[in-house]
Design a protein around this motif. Structure first.
Motif, short mmCIF file in Angstrom:
data_model
loop_
_atom_site.label_atom_id
_atom_site.label_comp_id
_atom_site.label_asym_id
_atom_site.label_seq_id
_atom_site.Cartn_x
_atom_site.Cartn_y
_atom_site.Cartn_z
N ASN A 102 0.81 -1.21 0.00
CA ASN A 102 0.00 0.00 0.00
C ASN A 102 0.85 1.26 0.00
OD1 ASN A 102 -2.16 -1.71 0.20
ND2 ASN A 102 -2.70 -1.19 2.29
N SER A 103 2.13 1.14 0.30
CA SER A 103 2.98 2.32 0.43
C SER A 103 3.13 3.02 -0.92
CB SER A 103 4.36 1.93 0.96
OG SER A 103 5.22 3.05 0.98
N PRO A 104 2.96 4.34 -0.95
CA PRO A 104 3.18 5.09 -2.18
C PRO A 104 4.61 5.61 -2.30
CG PRO A 104 2.20 6.54 -0.56
CD PRO A 104 2.40 5.20 0.11
N ALA A 105 5.53 5.10 -1.48
CA ALA A 105 6.89 5.63 -1.43
C ALA A 105 7.64 5.37 -2.73
CB ALA A 105 7.66 5.02 -0.26
N SER A 106 8.58 6.26 -3.04
CA SER A 106 9.47 6.05 -4.18
C SER A 106 10.76 5.37 -3.75
CB SER A 106 9.80 7.38 -4.85
OG SER A 106 10.48 8.26 -3.97
N VAL A 107 11.12 5.49 -2.46
CA VAL A 107 12.33 4.86 -1.92
C VAL A 107 12.00 4.20 -0.59
CG1 VAL A 107 14.69 5.21 -1.11
CG2 VAL A 107 13.81 6.60 -3.00
N ILE A 108 12.32 2.92 -0.45
CA ILE A 108 12.17 2.20 0.81
C ILE A 108 13.46 1.43 1.07
CG2 ILE A 108 10.92 0.40 2.07
CD1 ILE A 108 8.44 1.05 0.50
N VAL A 109 14.09 1.69 2.22
CA VAL A 109 15.33 1.01 2.58
C VAL A 109 15.10 0.26 3.89
CG1 VAL A 109 17.78 1.24 3.06
CG2 VAL A 109 16.69 2.78 1.41
N LEU A 110 15.22 -1.06 3.83
CA LEU A 110 14.98 -1.94 4.97
C LEU A 110 16.21 -2.81 5.25
CD1 LEU A 110 11.41 -3.19 3.94
CD2 LEU A 110 11.95 -1.30 5.48
N ALA A 111 17.37 -2.30 4.93
CA ALA A 111 18.59 -3.10 5.05
C ALA A 111 19.03 -3.28 6.50
CB ALA A 111 19.72 -2.43 4.26
N ASN A 112 19.71 -4.40 6.74
CA ASN A 112 20.32 -4.68 8.05
C ASN A 112 19.30 -4.62 9.18
OD1 ASN A 112 22.97 -4.91 6.86
ND2 ASN A 112 22.98 -2.68 6.72
N MET A 126 3.05 -1.53 -5.86
CA MET A 126 3.84 -0.31 -5.86
C MET A 126 4.43 -0.02 -7.24
SD MET A 126 5.73 -0.37 -2.13
CE MET A 126 6.23 -2.08 -2.07
N GLY A 127 3.91 -0.68 -8.25
CA GLY A 127 4.49 -0.59 -9.59
C GLY A 127 4.55 0.81 -10.17
N GLY A 128 3.63 1.68 -9.79
CA GLY A 128 3.60 3.01 -10.39
C GLY A 128 4.42 4.05 -9.66
N THR A 129 4.97 3.71 -8.49
CA THR A 129 5.64 4.72 -7.66
C THR A 129 7.03 4.34 -7.20
OG1 THR A 129 4.52 3.79 -5.71
CG2 THR A 129 3.46 5.67 -6.79
N ARG A 152 7.44 -1.59 -12.53
CA ARG A 152 7.94 -1.07 -13.81
C ARG A 152 8.76 0.21 -13.67
NH1 ARG A 152 5.22 -4.03 -17.82
NH2 ARG A 152 4.70 -6.00 -16.81
N GLU A 153 8.66 0.91 -12.55
CA GLU A 153 9.42 2.15 -12.34
C GLU A 153 10.68 1.93 -11.50
OE1 GLU A 153 8.51 4.92 -13.87
OE2 GLU A 153 6.80 3.85 -14.71
N GLY A 174 9.98 -7.67 -17.25
CA GLY A 174 9.16 -6.50 -17.50
C GLY A 174 9.58 -5.27 -16.72
N MET A 175 10.67 -5.36 -15.97
CA MET A 175 11.12 -4.23 -15.15
C MET A 175 12.03 -3.33 -15.99
SD MET A 175 11.83 -6.54 -11.71
CE MET A 175 12.01 -5.18 -10.55
N HIS A 176 11.44 -2.61 -16.91
CA HIS A 176 12.20 -1.92 -17.96
C HIS A 176 13.02 -0.75 -17.45
CE1 HIS A 176 10.34 -4.41 -20.95
NE2 HIS A 176 9.13 -4.05 -20.58
N ALA A 177 12.75 -0.24 -16.26
CA ALA A 177 13.53 0.88 -15.73
C ALA A 177 14.72 0.41 -14.89
CB ALA A 177 12.64 1.80 -14.90
N LEU A 178 14.85 -0.88 -14.65
CA LEU A 178 15.84 -1.41 -13.73
C LEU A 178 17.27 -1.14 -14.23
CD1 LEU A 178 15.67 -2.90 -11.02
CD2 LEU A 178 16.00 -5.03 -12.26
N GLU A 179 18.09 -0.55 -13.33
CA GLU A 179 19.48 -0.25 -13.65
C GLU A 179 20.45 -1.09 -12.83
OE1 GLU A 179 19.99 3.92 -13.02
OE2 GLU A 179 18.38 4.48 -14.43
#
Length: 264
Positions: A102-112, A126-129, A152-153, A174-179
């Motif tokens: 449900n999160s609309p976040a653009s960045v989520i960091v859950l490391a360590n 979260m595909g659109g955000t 996709r983003e 299908g993850m066309h933006a993935l770098e």
């Protein structure tokens, strides 16, 4: 942090990072109804998750990483309209809830952290955000759900140093933006889907220290490609044959509808 902090009712940005603040956030924090950014990272905060954050109506940026916070993280944080959420490098111990997506976040960091659970299928919502998802070294024991391919983003996905099993989903093509894609130091197996290495923006693909047995030639053309310590015939620096055979003789891995492991 003093209770009087809550008297600054016109405050929109609060950055107190990289100090030696201890204890918890003051009970007056919800009075900061205009607060947009909260950064208390890299301090010595302790106790449970700062529940007062849930009462901030306009907060979009939450950074509480590199503290000594512990216990569960409330599922309600993933329902808030937060754009960037950094809770990494604490002692949080919880499972990702079904409403994670449900999160609309653009960045989520859950490391360590100590997530202990599965990557829920709701991640696909979260595909659109979502642009960056970092979950390295978080104790995730799970399959990678096919719904991850709906992101996709997404430009960065790092799930390295976990206990992921099964295969890489074909849907990731299908993850066309993935770098940047890092799935190293897990227990993934099977063949690398060719569609992943054909992603138009993928520059860095790290899948070392798994048990993959095949990779397409296209993967070799990537700018940065790390396939060390797998079971790929003909490639240098692979696992010893006895390790690969022992892995192949393990019971097959199955995942339920929630992405959790169910071994038979």
């Amino acid at each position: 942090m003093p209770f009087e902090l809550g008297h600054l009712t016109d405050l929109a940005v609060l950055h107190l990072n990289s100090n030696r603040f201890a204890g918890g956030l003051p009970d007056s924090l919800p009075k900061l109804s205009l607060l947009h950014e909260l950064d208390v990272s890299n301090n010595r905060l302790s106790g449970g998750f700062p529940q007062h954050i849930l009462c901030l109506p306009n907060v979009k940026y939450v950074d509480i990483r590199f503290n000594n916070l512990c216990g569960p993280v409330p599922p309600a944080i993933f329902d808030k309209k937060i754009d960037a959420l950094f809770i990494n490098d604490n002692n949080f111990d919880f499972e990702l809830p079904e409403n994670f997506g449900n999160s609309p976040a653009s960045v989520i960091v859950l490391a360590n952290l100590r997530l202990r659970g599965c990557i829920p299928a709701s991640v696909g919502r979260m595909g659109g955000t979502l642009n960056e998802l970092v979950m390295l070294n978080s104790g995730i024991r799970s399959c990678i759900p096919p719904e991850i391919g709906w992101l996709r983003e997404l430009t960065v996905l790092d799930v390295s140093f976990n206990q992921l099993q099964g295969t890489l989903p074909e849907s990731m093509a299908g993850m066309h933006a993935l770098e940047q894609l890092d799935v190293a130091h897990n227990e993934l197996a099977g063949h690398i889907p060719e569609g992943i290495c054909a992603l138009p923006r993928l520059a860095n693909f790290t899948y070392s220290y798994n048990y993959f047995c095949g990779e397409p030639e296209r993967c070799m053309a990537l700018r940065r490609n790390d396939d060390r310590q797998n079971c790929i015939a003909g490639r240098p620096d692979q696992r010893p044959a006895d390790q690969c055979l022992a892995f192949l003789h393990r019971p097959p891995v199955h995942c339920d509808g929630h992405g959790c492991l169910a071994q038979h």
